[in-house]
Write an enzyme that holds these catalytic residues in place. Structure first.
Site, PDB file in Angstrom:
ATOM      1  N   CYS A  15      20.853 -51.632  69.212  1.00 62.30           N
ATOM      2  CA  CYS A  15      21.163 -52.581  70.274  1.00 62.30           C
ATOM      3  C   CYS A  15      21.052 -54.013  69.785  1.00 62.30           C
ATOM      4  CB  CYS A  15      20.208 -52.382  71.440  1.00 62.30           C
ATOM      5  SG  CYS A  15      20.164 -50.677  72.002  1.00 62.30           S
ATOM      6  N   GLY A  41      26.419 -53.145  70.511  1.00 61.66           N
ATOM      7  CA  GLY A  41      26.353 -52.168  71.595  1.00 61.66           C
ATOM      8  C   GLY A  41      27.372 -52.457  72.663  1.00 61.66           C
ATOM      9  N   ASN A 115      15.195 -53.319  70.860  1.00 61.62           N
ATOM     10  CA  ASN A 115      16.170 -52.773  69.913  1.00 61.62           C
ATOM     11  C   ASN A 115      15.403 -51.969  68.879  1.00 61.62           C
ATOM     12  OD1 ASN A 115      17.776 -54.210  67.020  1.00 61.62           O
ATOM     13  ND2 ASN A 115      18.319 -52.344  68.049  1.00 61.62           N
ATOM     14  N   GLY A 116      15.885 -50.753  68.590  1.00 63.69           N
ATOM     15  CA  GLY A 116      15.220 -49.944  67.573  1.00 63.69           C
ATOM     16  C   GLY A 116      14.818 -48.599  68.112  1.00 63.69           C
ATOM     17  N   TYR A 256      26.658 -52.353  57.044  1.00 67.93           N
ATOM     18  CA  TYR A 256      27.670 -52.020  58.055  1.00 67.93           C
ATOM     19  C   TYR A 256      27.491 -52.716  59.395  1.00 67.93           C
ATOM     20  CZ  TYR A 256      29.763 -49.354  61.848  1.00 67.93           C
ATOM     21  OH  TYR A 256      30.419 -49.012  62.982  1.00 67.93           O
ATOM     22  N   ASP A 359      35.225 -48.893  50.876  1.00 67.31           N
ATOM     23  CA  ASP A 359      34.634 -48.698  52.204  1.00 67.31           C
ATOM     24  C   ASP A 359      33.144 -48.995  52.108  1.00 67.31           C
ATOM     25  OD1 ASP A 359      34.461 -48.230  54.866  1.00 67.31           O
ATOM     26  OD2 ASP A 359      35.185 -46.170  54.800  1.00 67.31           O
ATOM     27  N   CYS A 396      18.848 -41.198  60.020  1.00 65.33           N
ATOM     28  CA  CYS A 396      17.968 -42.323  60.335  1.00 65.33           C
ATOM     29  C   CYS A 396      17.183 -41.975  61.594  1.00 65.33           C
ATOM     30  CB  CYS A 396      18.796 -43.581  60.598  1.00 65.33           C
ATOM     31  SG  CYS A 396      17.779 -44.939  61.217  1.00 65.33           S
ATOM     32  N   CYS A 448      17.735 -43.514  54.678  1.00 64.55           N
ATOM     33  CA  CYS A 448      18.886 -42.609  54.882  1.00 64.55           C
ATOM     34  C   CYS A 448      19.574 -42.288  53.554  1.00 64.55           C
ATOM     35  CB  CYS A 448      19.865 -43.180  55.906  1.00 64.55           C
ATOM     36  SG  CYS A 448      20.292 -44.883  55.613  1.00 64.55           S
TER      37      CYS A 448
HETATM   38  P1  AMP Z   1      32.425 -41.130  58.570  1.00 64.13           P
HETATM   39  O1  AMP Z   1      32.146 -40.939  57.111  1.00 64.13           O
HETATM   40  O2  AMP Z   1      33.672 -40.502  59.043  1.00 64.13           O
HETATM   41  O3  AMP Z   1      31.258 -40.662  59.408  1.00 64.13           O
HETATM   42  O4  AMP Z   1      32.601 -42.674  58.851  1.00 64.13           O
HETATM   43  C1  AMP Z   1      32.089 -43.632  58.006  1.00 64.13           C
HETATM   44  C2  AMP Z   1      32.495 -44.985  58.513  1.00 64.13           C
HETATM   45  O5  AMP Z   1      31.860 -45.256  59.761  1.00 64.13           O
HETATM   46  C3  AMP Z   1      32.061 -46.062  57.558  1.00 64.13           C
HETATM   47  O6  AMP Z   1      33.163 -46.531  56.873  1.00 64.13           O
HETATM   48  C4  AMP Z   1      31.487 -47.166  58.414  1.00 64.13           C
HETATM   49  O7  AMP Z   1      32.389 -48.245  58.531  1.00 64.13           O
HETATM   50  C5  AMP Z   1      31.268 -46.547  59.760  1.00 64.13           C
HETATM   51  N1  AMP Z   1      29.828 -46.388  60.038  1.00 64.13           N
HETATM   52  C6  AMP Z   1      28.793 -46.381  59.177  1.00 64.13           C
HETATM   53  N2  AMP Z   1      27.611 -46.217  59.838  1.00 64.13           N
HETATM   54  C7  AMP Z   1      27.922 -46.116  61.149  1.00 64.13           C
HETATM   55  C8  AMP Z   1      27.157 -45.958  62.345  1.00 64.13           C
HETATM   56  N3  AMP Z   1      25.838 -45.865  62.295  1.00 64.13           N
HETATM   57  N4  AMP Z   1      27.817 -45.902  63.520  1.00 64.13           N
HETATM   58  C9  AMP Z   1      29.169 -45.990  63.581  1.00 64.13           C
HETATM   59  N5  AMP Z   1      29.945 -46.139  62.486  1.00 64.13           N
HETATM   60  C10 AMP Z   1      29.347 -46.207  61.274  1.00 64.13           C
HETATM   61 FE1  SF4 Z   2      18.447 -48.418  58.294  1.00 67.43          FE
HETATM   62 FE2  SF4 Z   2      18.829 -46.139  56.968  1.00 67.43          FE
HETATM   63 FE3  SF4 Z   2      16.363 -47.172  57.225  1.00 67.43          FE
HETATM   64 FE4  SF4 Z   2      17.668 -46.170  59.338  1.00 67.43          FE
HETATM   65  S1  SF4 Z   2      16.936 -45.033  57.548  1.00 67.43           S
HETATM   66  S2  SF4 Z   2      16.462 -48.068  59.273  1.00 67.43           S
HETATM   67  S3  SF4 Z   2      19.782 -46.745  58.895  1.00 67.43           S
HETATM   68  S4  SF4 Z   2      18.114 -48.053  56.117  1.00 67.43           S
END
Ligand code: AMP
Ligand code: SF4
Length: 470
Positions: A15, A41, A115-116, A256, A359, A396, A448
């Site tokens: 958020c 969000g 948030n969190g 991201y 990407d 995560c 993660c």
């Molecule tokens: P996918 O591998 O199909 O799950 O999608 C990966 C893409 O989703 C990446 O290129 C990111 O731009 C985007 N992405 C990464 N983390 C997230 C997230 N937590 N929520 C929504 N989109 C994400």
């Molecule tokens: Fe961020 Fe990944 Fe750590 Fe979650 S596990 S707080 S997405 S770095």
């Protein structure tokens, strides 16, 4: 036996929060601030204000521009505000989970937003329920509210500090009473939170991009384990509720989640991503004709790769920005007919070209395989995929929605297998050491990617993973 999800909403809250202290038109400022944080969000949003007598609140399910009108903002009286934009995955959670929450209590009314994600919420909730607390929502945020109101005889600051020391996880909290605003960040500093000045008052935001939106001047970040207290007629005070402070900013914020025009702990997000692209080019060079990025989050890294490799950057993919929350999603039949909503390839640029496709991350692998297919169908001769983060192997548990072990493609496939799955000619990921180098940092959360969770998790990873499936 029926499996139970104890806190479904708490597990998917990425958020944004925004606070205002002693600025005229606080509600309006919060509106503009939240609008700048909308990427954090889109499911719901809310603003609570105070005129030091009462607390007023408006909230709803939808975008900031959908929920607030001039009439609604005019009902939010006072020069102090807290606001929230809420992200949630499928399931929504309804209006009850839309923040800020407002609590009426004989010890004094208060409003709060967060948030969190709190990782020990299950135990804390059970403890509070045994003591007689009744929960109105499934959100973790309410746990703090119950901890705060559980001891009305003591000073609120002492009670909040004690409550924060009981909570484990990734969080920022804004707590507003008619006379005070408390601003808190978890002891590992997993989520960002910054403070700025505006016309003699203060604004607080999850991301600094919102300061630009309201014309505020950045002051500093709230430190991990810090609570700042803003009080009528007094200078703001800072306290430390945890000495065990580390700077484990969530690396996914940089990779991201955050907006490229935000600075997180003094590092600009665009600059970070661009540097990641440069490092990708140094580590994994390839003969190619053009570099393209997946808009918008990968554009900065693609520019960095292009600059470093001296291969021209091209806009090979165009994003349609008007695919919103309420857009009618295509049926499977329409999908099979090739209806594509978000991204379009630029055929004239891609035809016959050896393409480096950048990407930011691969989570489930579905997006990458669709994009590789799309670029190939548009006529690309070769597609070399470079990912500006490491393979994501673990879920995560700190509030970023990154799927379960079963859905994470890199949890079960090695890099060659992922390359085959997405149909690329080559695939390389950026190692976490390069992320530290890009951010000129010595620490970040990489859980993660490497499974080293910075807090105790209280439940087994399998148990938490199972809960995520609901
Ligand atoms: P996918 O591998 O199909 O799950 O999608 C990966 C893409 O989703 C990446 O290129 C990111 O731009 C985007 N992405 C990464 N983390 C997230 C997230 N937590 N929520 C929504 N989109 C994400
Ligand atoms: Fe961020 Fe990944 Fe750590 Fe979650 S596990 S707080 S997405 S770095």
């Amino acid at each position: 036996m029926e499996k139970k999800c104890f806190f479904p909403q708490g597990l998917s809250e990425e958020c944004g929060v925004f606070g205002v202290f002693d600025c005229e038109n606080a509600a309006e400022l919060a509106y503009y601030g939240l609008h700048a944080l909308q990427h954090r969000g889109q499911e719901g949003c809310g603003i609570a204000t105070t005129d030091e007598k009462d607390i007023y609140r408006e909230r709803g399910e939808g975008l900031v521009t959908e929920i607030f009108s001039e009439t609604k903002l005019s009902k939010l009286k006072g020069n102090r505000a807290i606001g929230h934009v809420r992200y949630s995955t499928a399931g929504g959670g309804g209006i009850d989970n839309v923040q800020p929450f407002r609590f009426r209590h004989y010890s004094g009314d208060f409003s709060l937003c967060h948030n969190g994600n709190i990782v020990n919420s299950r135990g804390l909730k059970l403890m509070l329920e045994k003591q007689g607390s009744i929960f109105q929502s499934t959100s973790d945020t309410e746990i703090l509210a119950h901890l705060i109101k559980s001891d009305a005889r003591r000073d609120r600051l002492a009670v909040i500090m004690e409550a924060l020391s009981m909570i484990e996880g990734a969080y920022v909290f804004l707590i507003m009473t008619p006379t005070r605003l408390y601003v808190c960040r978890d002891k590992n500093g997993l989520r960002p939170l910054s403070i700025a000045t505006l016309n003699g008052g203060y604004v607080i935001s999850s991301e600094t991009c919102a300061f630009e939106a309201v014309g505020a001047t950045y002051l500093r970040d709230i430190e991990p384990g810090e609570i700042m207290v803003f009080e009528t007629g007094k200078e703001p005070c800072s306290y430390t509720f945890s000495e065990a402070n580390t700077h484990l900013m969530c690396s996914m914020e940089y990779i991201y989640f955050a907006r490229p025009d935000s600075d997180i702990e003094n590092i600009n997000v665009h600059t970070f991503r661009k540097q990641c692209g440069r490092l990708l080019a140094q580590l994994y060079p390839v003969d190619a004709d053009i570099v393209i990025g997946v808009p918008d989050s990968s554009t900065s890294a693609a520019i960095g790769y292009a600059e470093e490799s001296k291969i021209p950057y091209e806009m090979g993919l165009i994003k349609n920005k008007y695919v919103g929350r309420t857009f009618i999603q295509p049926s499977q039949a329409m999908r099979e007919k090739g209806v594509r909503l978000k991204l379009s390839p630029v055929r004239s640029l891609l035809k016959g070209k050896r393409v480096v496709l950048i990407d930011d991350s691969i989570v489930r692998g579905t997006t990458s395989s669709r994009i590789v297919q799309m670029v190939r169908e548009a006529g690309a001769a070769m597609i070399h995929v470079r990912i500006a983060s490491p393979p994501m192997k673990h879920p995560c548990f700190y509030g970023i929605d990154t799927s379960t072990y079963e859905e994470l493609i890199s949890a079960s496939k090695n890099e060659n297998e992922v390359c085959q799955y997405i149909g690329a000619d080559s695939l390389y990921f950026l190692p976490k050491e390069a992320l530290l180098q890009a951010g000129q940092r010595t620490q970040m959360c990489f859980a993660c990617f490497d499974g080293n969770y910075p807090t105790f998790l209280y439940q087994s990873k399998d148990e938490l993973n199972t809960e995520r499936k609901f």
